[in-house]
Design a protein around this motif. Sequence first.
Motif, PDB file in Angstrom:
ATOM      1  N   LEU A 145       0.809  -1.370   0.010  1.00 50.28           N
ATOM      2  CA  LEU A 145      -0.003  -0.111   0.043  1.00 50.28           C
ATOM      3  C   LEU A 145       0.861   1.281  -0.015  1.00 50.28           C
ATOM      4  CD1 LEU A 145      -2.800  -1.265   2.462  1.00 50.28           C
ATOM      5  CD2 LEU A 145      -2.995  -1.210   0.162  1.00 50.28           C
ATOM      6  N   VAL A 146       1.916   1.362   0.658  1.00 51.56           N
ATOM      7  CA  VAL A 146       2.978   2.409   0.550  1.00 51.56           C
ATOM      8  C   VAL A 146       4.430   1.791   0.246  1.00 51.56           C
ATOM      9  CG1 VAL A 146       1.765   3.635   2.459  1.00 51.56           C
ATOM     10  CG2 VAL A 146       3.670   2.151   3.002  1.00 51.56           C
ATOM     11  N   SER A 147       5.223   2.679  -0.204  1.00 54.61           N
ATOM     12  CA  SER A 147       6.520   2.443  -0.314  1.00 54.61           C
ATOM     13  C   SER A 147       7.502   3.405   0.367  1.00 54.61           C
ATOM     14  CB  SER A 147       6.809   2.602  -1.740  1.00 54.61           C
ATOM     15  OG  SER A 147       6.956   3.818  -2.217  1.00 54.61           O
ATOM     16  N   GLU A 148       8.608   2.960   0.677  1.00 52.56           N
ATOM     17  CA  GLU A 148       9.474   3.809   1.510  1.00 52.56           C
ATOM     18  C   GLU A 148      10.861   4.052   0.693  1.00 52.56           C
ATOM     19  OE1 GLU A 148       9.354   3.718   5.956  1.00 52.56           O
ATOM     20  OE2 GLU A 148       9.791   1.681   5.402  1.00 52.56           O
ATOM     21  N   ALA A 149      11.427   5.262   0.833  1.00 53.65           N
ATOM     22  CA  ALA A 149      12.579   5.426   0.235  1.00 53.65           C
ATOM     23  C   ALA A 149      13.344   6.417   0.703  1.00 53.65           C
ATOM     24  CB  ALA A 149      12.510   6.093  -1.498  1.00 53.65           C
ATOM     25  N   THR A 150      14.836   6.521   0.590  1.00 50.37           N
ATOM     26  CA  THR A 150      15.659   7.500   1.130  1.00 50.37           C
ATOM     27  C   THR A 150      15.507   8.636   0.171  1.00 50.37           C
ATOM     28  OG1 THR A 150      17.184   5.408   1.698  1.00 50.37           O
ATOM     29  CG2 THR A 150      18.189   7.774   1.993  1.00 50.37           C
ATOM     30  N   PRO A 151      15.281   9.767   0.998  1.00 51.48           N
ATOM     31  CA  PRO A 151      15.322  10.953   0.362  1.00 51.48           C
ATOM     32  C   PRO A 151      16.529  11.560  -0.236  1.00 51.48           C
ATOM     33  CG  PRO A 151      15.250  11.547   2.683  1.00 51.48           C
ATOM     34  CD  PRO A 151      15.295  10.051   2.402  1.00 51.48           C
ATOM     35  N   LYS A 152      16.560  12.295  -1.313  1.00 48.49           N
ATOM     36  CA  LYS A 152      17.767  12.909  -1.646  1.00 48.49           C
ATOM     37  C   LYS A 152      18.413  13.594  -0.401  1.00 48.49           C
ATOM     38  CE  LYS A 152      17.130  12.759  -6.662  1.00 48.49           C
ATOM     39  NZ  LYS A 152      15.517  13.213  -7.020  1.00 48.49           N
ATOM     40  N   GLN A 153      19.756  13.682  -0.416  1.00 45.55           N
ATOM     41  CA  GLN A 153      20.511  14.442   0.768  1.00 45.55           C
ATOM     42  C   GLN A 153      20.236  15.780   0.686  1.00 45.55           C
ATOM     43  OE1 GLN A 153      20.578  12.833   3.573  1.00 45.55           O
ATOM     44  NE2 GLN A 153      22.818  12.130   3.996  1.00 45.55           N
ATOM     45  N   ARG A 154      20.132  16.534   1.821  1.00 45.92           N
ATOM     46  CA  ARG A 154      19.887  17.909   1.528  1.00 45.92           C
ATOM     47  C   ARG A 154      21.042  18.684   2.558  1.00 45.92           C
ATOM     48  NH1 ARG A 154      13.783  18.439   2.643  1.00 45.92           N
ATOM     49  NH2 ARG A 154      14.243  16.734   3.807  1.00 45.92           N
ATOM     50  N   GLY A 155      21.994  17.871   2.664  1.00 45.75           N
ATOM     51  CA  GLY A 155      23.185  18.659   3.205  1.00 45.75           C
ATOM     52  C   GLY A 155      22.967  18.698   4.723  1.00 45.75           C
ATOM     53  N   ARG A 156      22.087  17.845   5.366  1.00 44.33           N
ATOM     54  CA  ARG A 156      21.964  17.737   6.712  1.00 44.33           C
ATOM     55  C   ARG A 156      22.495  16.707   7.454  1.00 44.33           C
ATOM     56  NH1 ARG A 156      15.615  18.452   8.396  1.00 44.33           N
ATOM     57  NH2 ARG A 156      16.636  17.808  10.314  1.00 44.33           N
ATOM     58  N   ALA A 157      23.126  16.863   8.193  1.00 43.96           N
ATOM     59  CA  ALA A 157      24.110  15.707   9.045  1.00 43.96           C
ATOM     60  C   ALA A 157      22.884  14.525   9.481  1.00 43.96           C
ATOM     61  CB  ALA A 157      24.643  16.101  10.343  1.00 43.96           C
ATOM     62  N   GLY A 158      23.411  13.286   9.885  1.00 44.97           N
ATOM     63  CA  GLY A 158      22.539  12.444  10.546  1.00 44.97           C
ATOM     64  C   GLY A 158      22.000  11.783   9.230  1.00 44.97           C
ATOM     65  N   ARG A 159      21.331  10.487   9.662  1.00 48.44           N
ATOM     66  CA  ARG A 159      20.822   9.733   8.855  1.00 48.44           C
ATOM     67  C   ARG A 159      19.326  10.300   8.453  1.00 48.44           C
ATOM     68  NH1 ARG A 159      18.668   3.568   9.732  1.00 48.44           N
ATOM     69  NH2 ARG A 159      17.797   4.557  11.709  1.00 48.44           N
ATOM     70  N   PRO A 160      18.976  10.462   7.134  1.00 47.85           N
ATOM     71  CA  PRO A 160      17.803  11.106   6.541  1.00 47.85           C
ATOM     72  C   PRO A 160      16.327  10.187   7.301  1.00 47.85           C
ATOM     73  CG  PRO A 160      18.851  10.279   4.978  1.00 47.85           C
ATOM     74  CD  PRO A 160      19.790  10.011   6.121  1.00 47.85           C
ATOM     75  N   SER A 161      15.405  10.745   7.564  1.00 46.40           N
ATOM     76  CA  SER A 161      14.320  10.097   7.693  1.00 46.40           C
ATOM     77  C   SER A 161      13.576   9.559   6.451  1.00 46.40           C
ATOM     78  CB  SER A 161      13.006  11.062   8.360  1.00 46.40           C
ATOM     79  OG  SER A 161      11.894  10.528   8.725  1.00 46.40           O
ATOM     80  N   LEU A 162      13.027   8.168   6.384  1.00 43.80           N
ATOM     81  CA  LEU A 162      12.667   7.798   4.969  1.00 43.80           C
ATOM     82  C   LEU A 162      11.417   8.208   4.926  1.00 43.80           C
ATOM     83  CD1 LEU A 162      13.218   3.772   5.799  1.00 43.80           C
ATOM     84  CD2 LEU A 162      14.456   5.115   4.274  1.00 43.80           C
ATOM     85  N   VAL A 163      11.217   8.492   3.273  1.00 46.40           N
ATOM     86  CA  VAL A 163       9.871   9.100   2.945  1.00 46.40           C
ATOM     87  C   VAL A 163       8.897   8.079   2.522  1.00 46.40           C
ATOM     88  CG1 VAL A 163       8.868  10.273   1.090  1.00 46.40           C
ATOM     89  CG2 VAL A 163      11.022  11.152   2.086  1.00 46.40           C
ATOM     90  N   VAL A 164       7.745   8.172   3.205  1.00 43.55           N
ATOM     91  CA  VAL A 164       6.586   7.340   2.723  1.00 43.55           C
ATOM     92  C   VAL A 164       5.703   7.666   1.765  1.00 43.55           C
ATOM     93  CG1 VAL A 164       4.551   5.804   4.107  1.00 43.55           C
ATOM     94  CG2 VAL A 164       6.716   6.539   5.312  1.00 43.55           C
ATOM     95  N   ARG A 165       5.500   6.995   0.842  1.00 43.45           N
ATOM     96  CA  ARG A 165       4.742   7.388  -0.230  1.00 43.45           C
ATOM     97  C   ARG A 165       3.605   6.311  -0.651  1.00 43.45           C
ATOM     98  NH1 ARG A 165       7.412  10.764  -3.873  1.00 43.45           N
ATOM     99  NH2 ARG A 165       9.273  10.049  -2.722  1.00 43.45           N
ATOM    100  N   PRO A 166       2.389   7.070  -0.997  1.00 44.63           N
ATOM    101  CA  PRO A 166       1.175   6.001  -1.440  1.00 44.63           C
ATOM    102  C   PRO A 166       1.450   5.353  -2.552  1.00 44.63           C
ATOM    103  CG  PRO A 166       0.342   8.262  -1.720  1.00 44.63           C
ATOM    104  CD  PRO A 166       1.932   8.235  -0.892  1.00 44.63           C
ATOM    105  N   GLU A 167       1.107   4.028  -2.859  1.00 43.14           N
ATOM    106  CA  GLU A 167       1.482   3.255  -4.061  1.00 43.14           C
ATOM    107  C   GLU A 167       0.274   3.629  -5.130  1.00 43.14           C
ATOM    108  OE1 GLU A 167       3.898   1.630  -5.509  1.00 43.14           O
ATOM    109  OE2 GLU A 167       5.010   0.408  -3.926  1.00 43.14           O
ATOM    110  N   SER A 168       0.281   4.718  -5.500  1.00 42.49           N
ATOM    111  CA  SER A 168      -0.680   5.263  -6.442  1.00 42.49           C
ATOM    112  C   SER A 168      -0.904   4.512  -7.670  1.00 42.49           C
ATOM    113  CB  SER A 168      -0.705   6.873  -6.767  1.00 42.49           C
ATOM    114  OG  SER A 168      -0.447   7.424  -5.588  1.00 42.49           O
TER     115      SER A 168
END
Lengths: 392, 392
Positions: A56-79
């Motif tokens: 029902l959803v997929s998760e992916a690592t967002p493009k890095q935006r120069g912030r330190a630390g592990r980025p929060s995964l982006v949850v997307r509806p499986e349209s």
Amino acid sequence: MRAGPSQEEIRRQNLGALLRHVHVHGAMSRAELTSALGLNRSTIGALTADLATAGLVSEATPKQRGRAGRPSLVVRPESARVHAWAFSVEVDRLSAARVGLGGVVLDRRELGRPRGLVAAETAPLLAGALKEMRQAVPPGTICVGAGIAVCGMVRRDDGLVRLSPHTGWINEPIGATLATELGAETPVVVANVADVCAFAEHARGAAAGRDNVIYLYGDVGVGAGIIAGGRRLTGHGGYGGEVGHMVVNRNGSRCECGSHGCWETEIGEYALLHAAGRPAASGREAVLAVIDAADRGDARAQAAVRRVGDWLGFGVGNLVNIFNPEMVIFGGTMRDLYLAAAAQVRSRLNSVGLSACLEHVRLRTPQLGQDAALVGAAELAFERLLADPLET
Amino acid sequence: MRAGPSQEEIRRQNLGALLRHVHVHGAMSRAELTSALGLNRSTIGALTADLATAGLVSEATPKQRGRAGRPSLVVRPESARVHAWAFSVEVDRLSAARVGLGGVVLDRRELGRPRGLVAAETAPLLAGALKEMRQAVPPGTICVGAGIAVCGMVRRDDGLVRLSPHTGWINEPIGATLATELGAETPVVVANVADVCAFAEHARGAAAGRDNVIYLYGDVGVGAGIIAGGRRLTGHGGYGGEVGHMVVNRNGSRCECGSHGCWETEIGEYALLHAAGRPAASGREAVLAVIDAADRGDARAQAAVRRVGDWLGFGVGNLVNIFNPEMVIFGGTMRDLYLAAAAQVRSRLNSVGLSACLEHVRLRTPQLGQDAALVGAAELAFERLLADPLET
């Protein structure tokens, strides 16, 4: 009076809340979901994993935006993988669409609808559009069901169209007919077109976040979809919102419903065309032609627009006193009429409305435009999924 | 869109559900509560113990009825120990009561109210009644707050009476005034009298268990308390239900609100008295005198009752089309009018109402009679207790 929910109900509720959030607001990070839903990070992680496993959803690592630390995964509806079938039966047109989770129209068909077409002739047209669209559906997709918006009175329990005077339907089981076409495993929900448009505008349109809204929909007839206290007003049998049959003029003309002087006899398509001296014309194009003529200075058309605009404001004033809404949305031909006669509408509304009821009310046009009925019909089908995501 | 509740919220919800159950249905055994609330026996035992410790319920062994085994303890609301103050401000009378948990009227005062009394003169009268009653309150009791029913438009956020044309009140902070009298620790809730009566009839009267109900209340003015989908319809600011200001007759008389031909100008007290040739009379007694005269064969009174009854059915027809309710309750003088002119009401309702909306609608008179406003005002105060029993 209900006791608190069980652990299983809570999990279902959390899964539904998360899925609804990305369905309505689109892709967002786990961190944003954590804050929006007020749940902790590990719960969000577990819920997301379950929804992803179910496709029902997929998760992916967002493009890095120069912030330190592990980025929060982006949850997307499986349209593209999860969709509903949506149909709309209006006086002059039929539409069908495949709508993906997240409210994305993936495919659509428009068909003219000659007035007078009965349900038995309509269902095959809708089924034909469905078959065409189905050929383009990739393998491995999930269909959650179908929703149908109909300009008529729909019985809540079983979706029977009790009466649709302007399409000539009486007791038509359009939902059952289409279900035969779709196969027994696909649930079909039928509802009134004004209710469906209100639902769509409330979920993701002009009325998002508003708790008390009247969506007025008009063509030949007039009805309203009403949101009261954040929820759809359906009435006991599902027939709530028949504001077009509020009698406003005891000495008025005979209405299709058998009564006299119903609001729709003063503001519906025929009222405008008749007042403009074009009693033989019909259809949305004819309505727009009158408004256009008024715009170009045609005195008779101007008088007609003013007259009907005045009655429009009159009825809205009554509804504002009865419901104390924060927003009234003008859909269908009511949109065009409202835009053409805003001064008359406002003036009569101000003379009929109580000042306390007027002070916060906004008059608006729909944000979802022509798609509202289809998006709303799909929402009807998605409701079941959102109530219990892993069961469907 | 809300995520599932926490353990603490669930416990609160369960405590509230149990307390509400005995508040509405009266004393019942733990076994009955177990089945009614769908919770297990040990949970019911723990919840009951907590409520008993807080002094909200008591438990006792029932009289043996010859059955084997240990009898299930009976849980009883502590009606004498837990109470709310209730007030009602109507056009011709003021009432005050002490109402115990379970909806039991423990003490009450009735005061005539000369028309024209302003809020500053009214509050001391209500406070005086309160002081008298307070002297009889035994020590060790719990007061959960106060509720006030007012025949006027009440702002939801703070209980300000925005407009009560027939008592002459404009922007009167009656709640705040009475709160000063009651002491800062006592919360005071103010609401419209029709809303309050609807609430009471829905909780424990003619509309118990019904989800879609219109309670029509009339004296000089006319308003409605509306239950839609099981919940009170309040509107955005709290002013929903002003059905008396639905304009039904564009050529009608001027209304107190500034508009013309509002429904209340056709069915309110003055409409009947005027039609009966008694324009100088006023008050409920005068209304009853006209109905009585009609009963005894007075032709002018009969014509007046028929005329007003016809308009009553007309407006109810409009509301039935808009709300599709399963029940309409006639309260205040609307009760007397409806009983005197039932044939006219029914006949006009049948000509205005859509058949699908008419098929399940029942017309009823209130079950709680004169007490409805006081019982409902107390319910407003009990709501807070029931939402979180151990916090109050």
